[in-house]
Design an enzyme around this catalytic site. Structure first.
Site, PDB file in Angstrom:
ATOM      1  N   GLY A 235      59.716  39.032  72.876  1.00 28.08           N
ATOM      2  CA  GLY A 235      59.616  39.414  74.313  1.00 28.08           C
ATOM      3  C   GLY A 235      58.312  38.920  75.105  1.00 28.08           C
ATOM      4  N   GLU A 271      58.559  38.628  66.633  1.00 24.45           N
ATOM      5  CA  GLU A 271      59.623  37.726  66.516  1.00 24.45           C
ATOM      6  C   GLU A 271      60.088  37.163  67.743  1.00 24.45           C
ATOM      7  OE1 GLU A 271      62.827  39.944  64.724  1.00 24.45           O
ATOM      8  OE2 GLU A 271      63.137  41.303  66.510  1.00 24.45           O
ATOM      9  N   GLY A 273      60.945  34.394  70.638  1.00 24.79           N
ATOM     10  CA  GLY A 273      61.764  33.338  70.915  1.00 24.79           C
ATOM     11  C   GLY A 273      61.250  32.468  71.912  1.00 24.79           C
ATOM     12  N   ARG A 274      61.631  32.882  73.224  1.00 26.11           N
ATOM     13  CA  ARG A 274      61.207  31.868  74.360  1.00 26.11           C
ATOM     14  C   ARG A 274      59.749  31.502  74.214  1.00 26.11           C
ATOM     15  NH1 ARG A 274      64.127  32.845  79.335  1.00 26.11           N
ATOM     16  NH2 ARG A 274      64.896  34.819  78.534  1.00 26.11           N
ATOM     17  N   CYS A 352      81.704  22.862  91.380  1.00 20.93           N
ATOM     18  CA  CYS A 352      82.406  23.147  92.554  1.00 20.93           C
ATOM     19  C   CYS A 352      82.031  25.023  92.416  1.00 20.93           C
ATOM     20  CB  CYS A 352      83.605  23.070  92.614  1.00 20.93           C
ATOM     21  SG  CYS A 352      84.196  21.293  92.171  1.00 20.93           S
ATOM     22  N   TYR A 381      66.710  29.526  75.740  1.00 22.34           N
ATOM     23  CA  TYR A 381      67.898  29.967  76.558  1.00 22.34           C
ATOM     24  C   TYR A 381      68.083  28.832  77.670  1.00 22.34           C
ATOM     25  CZ  TYR A 381      65.933  33.849  74.421  1.00 22.34           C
ATOM     26  OH  TYR A 381      65.373  35.049  73.201  1.00 22.34           O
TER      27      TYR A 381
HETATM   28  C1  LIG Z   1      66.438  38.032  71.822  1.00 21.70           C
HETATM   29  C2  LIG Z   1      65.503  38.670  70.859  1.00 21.70           C
HETATM   30  C3  LIG Z   1      64.401  38.355  70.280  1.00 21.70           C
HETATM   31  C4  LIG Z   1      63.438  37.258  71.232  1.00 21.70           C
HETATM   32  O1  LIG Z   1      63.153  37.624  72.616  1.00 21.70           O
HETATM   33  P1  LIG Z   1      62.452  36.369  73.331  1.00 21.70           P
HETATM   34  O2  LIG Z   1      62.179  37.217  74.808  1.00 21.70           O
HETATM   35  O3  LIG Z   1      63.090  35.104  73.233  1.00 21.70           O
HETATM   36  O4  LIG Z   1      61.145  36.385  72.865  1.00 21.70           O
HETATM   37  C5  LIG Z   1      63.460  38.934  69.323  1.00 21.70           C
HETATM   38  N1  LIG Z   1      64.190  40.055  69.011  1.00 21.70           N
HETATM   39  C6  LIG Z   1      65.491  40.602  69.248  1.00 21.70           C
HETATM   40  C7  LIG Z   1      65.972  41.802  68.608  1.00 21.70           C
HETATM   41  C8  LIG Z   1      66.133  39.851  70.263  1.00 21.70           C
HETATM   42  O5  LIG Z   1      67.132  40.281  70.431  1.00 21.70           O
END
Ligand SMILES: *Cc1c(COP(=O)(O)O)cnc(C)c1O
Length: 403
Positions: A235, A271, A273-274, A352, A381
């Site tokens: 996050g 952990e 992601g984005r 559309c 994403y």
């Molecule tokens: C989606 C998710 C992440 C990654 O979140 P980001 O906003 O992409 O960093 C990490 N842990 C869990 C459990 C998630 O569901």
């Protein structure tokens, strides 16, 4: 903003080669290395594969991450195959018994358990498979005092949530975990929490400290000596309105080093992601048409939100750069080239539906039919959350630049 390798390919591709996703793997590698270098050495960095599970992306990250967080049976299989040997942490709600069995067979290293029932299913699956040690982190909705984040309005821990366990439920889980009462196969190795997304570094540090403190109290209260891991989730914020304002990994790394000092003997893990992959991808396309309606300008692009759903889900303007096409795509039609100048224009796709908007009333110096548009921050994403088959337009090309 746009890297030169992406720029070159974006202007060399023909119209029929577009739209295309173009990923700059050297840029991803440099970013991942910088993130890793900003973090204290003992902190474990997992990549949340759901942000972008493309194998070249997973493999580029491999030297810079400790492992991967996966959130479905599909991701378990996919990531195992793409980066064999990398540690996996299997999270996500609603894991089926079949998925748990398969994950055990594949030797998944950590299970983030989201409910009491899931814990029982996992224990049963491990017993059936005669596996005598399975490492579990309980995902907890760690309660946060409402002032802990300066009143930021967020979907935070302590609120009703379909994810994870409330603190009372954690108490009920303990007798099922070895070291905490049971002699079964499940070992409670730690606590996991993923409480919010889009937080800046100070807010992330506040959340991380709250989770680590909560884990310490739980372990002290119940004498859980094996509870040595704290995963504080992902996050880390990115700013689509200001692509250059990046998450402050340096400040975050310093704060996490301090937190580690206050929790000796515990491994801290994140952990994201984005924030790792969003910057490495571009969605490149061309302007098919430009027109006015009700006094407003619209640019119709090849492709749309069925390829990059991000602006529709997040209700933002996807940042972009116009790549003017003068020499290679000189206008040869016997009518005037549709264009807008110094006027707000809404960039739409070919679907559309009025929801197919990529950027709304944005000011550009000039935009003409045949010009290219490179949407930035399309590395996470983006393609993988989009409804590709709606309207049956062709799929984009995929280019993983690596030189
Ligand atoms: C989606 C998710 C992440 C990654 O979140 P980001 O906003 O992409 O960093 C990490 N842990 C869990 C459990 C998630 O569901």
């Amino acid at each position: 903003m746009i890297t030169s390798a992406v720029h070159t390919l974006a202007t060399e591709l023909t119209g029929d080669d577009l739209p295309a996703y173009v990923y700059d793997l050297p840029a991803l590698r440099a970013h991942a290395r910088a993130v890793r270098d900003a973090l204290p050495p003992g902190l474990e960095l997992y990549y949340a594969a759901k942000a972008n599970p493309a194998p070249p992306v997973l493999r580029t990250l491999a030297p810079h991450v400790t492992g991967y967080e996966v959130a479905s049976g599909g991701e378990v299989e996919h990531v195992r195959a793409a980066v064999p040997g990398a540690p996996l942490a299997f999270g996500g709600p609603g894991k089926t018994e079949g998925e748990l069995r398969r994950a055990l067979t594949l030797g998944v290293e950590r299970f983030h358990v989201e409910s009491e029932q899931e814990l029982r299913l996992l224990a049963g699956a491990a017993e059936d498979a005669r596996i005598d040690a399975v490492d579990v982190l309980l995902r907890v909705n760690v309660p946060l005092a409402s002032d802990e984040l300066g009143g930021a309005a967020l979907a935070m821990g302590g609120r009703p949530s379909p994810f994870g366990l409330d603190p009372e439920a954690v108490q009920r889980c303990l007798p099922l975990l070895s070291g905490a009462g049971s002699h079964g196969p499940l070992r409670l190795r730690g606590i996991h929490a993923h409480l919010a997304s889009g937080l800046d570094a100070p807010a992330q540090l506040t959340v991380a400290a709250a989770i680590a403190d909560w884990a310490r109290k739980l372990s002290e209260r119940h004498g859980l000596d094996d509870l040595t891991e704290v995963n504080v989730g992902g996050g880390m914020g990115v700013d689509y309105a200001h692509p250059d304002r990046r998450f402050d990994w340096a400040a975050y790394g310093k704060g996490m080093a301090d937190l580690a000092l206050r929790h000796p003997g515990r491994t801290l893990r994140i952990e994201p992601g984005r924030a790792l992959t969003v910057y490495c991808g571009w969605y490149v396309t061309e302007v098919l048409d430009i027109k006015h309606s009700g006094g407003e300008a619209f640019a119709v692009l090849r492709g749309g939100t069925h390829h990059i759903r991000t602006p529709a889900t997040k209700q933002h303007d996807q940042p972009f750069q116009v790549l003017p096409m003068d020499t290679t795509a000189t206008w040869t039609r016997p009518w005037a080239r549709p264009a807008v100048r110094e006027e707000p224009v809404t960039l739409v796709g070919q679907l559309c539906t009025p929801k197919d908007v990529l950027a709304r009333r944005v000011q550009v110096p000039e935009l003409r039919a045949g010009d290219r548009v490179a949407f930035a921050m399309a590395g996470a994403y983006a393609w993988n959350i989009s409804h590709h088959d709606f309207l049956m337009h062709p799929r984009p090309g995929f280019h993983y630049l690596d030189t």
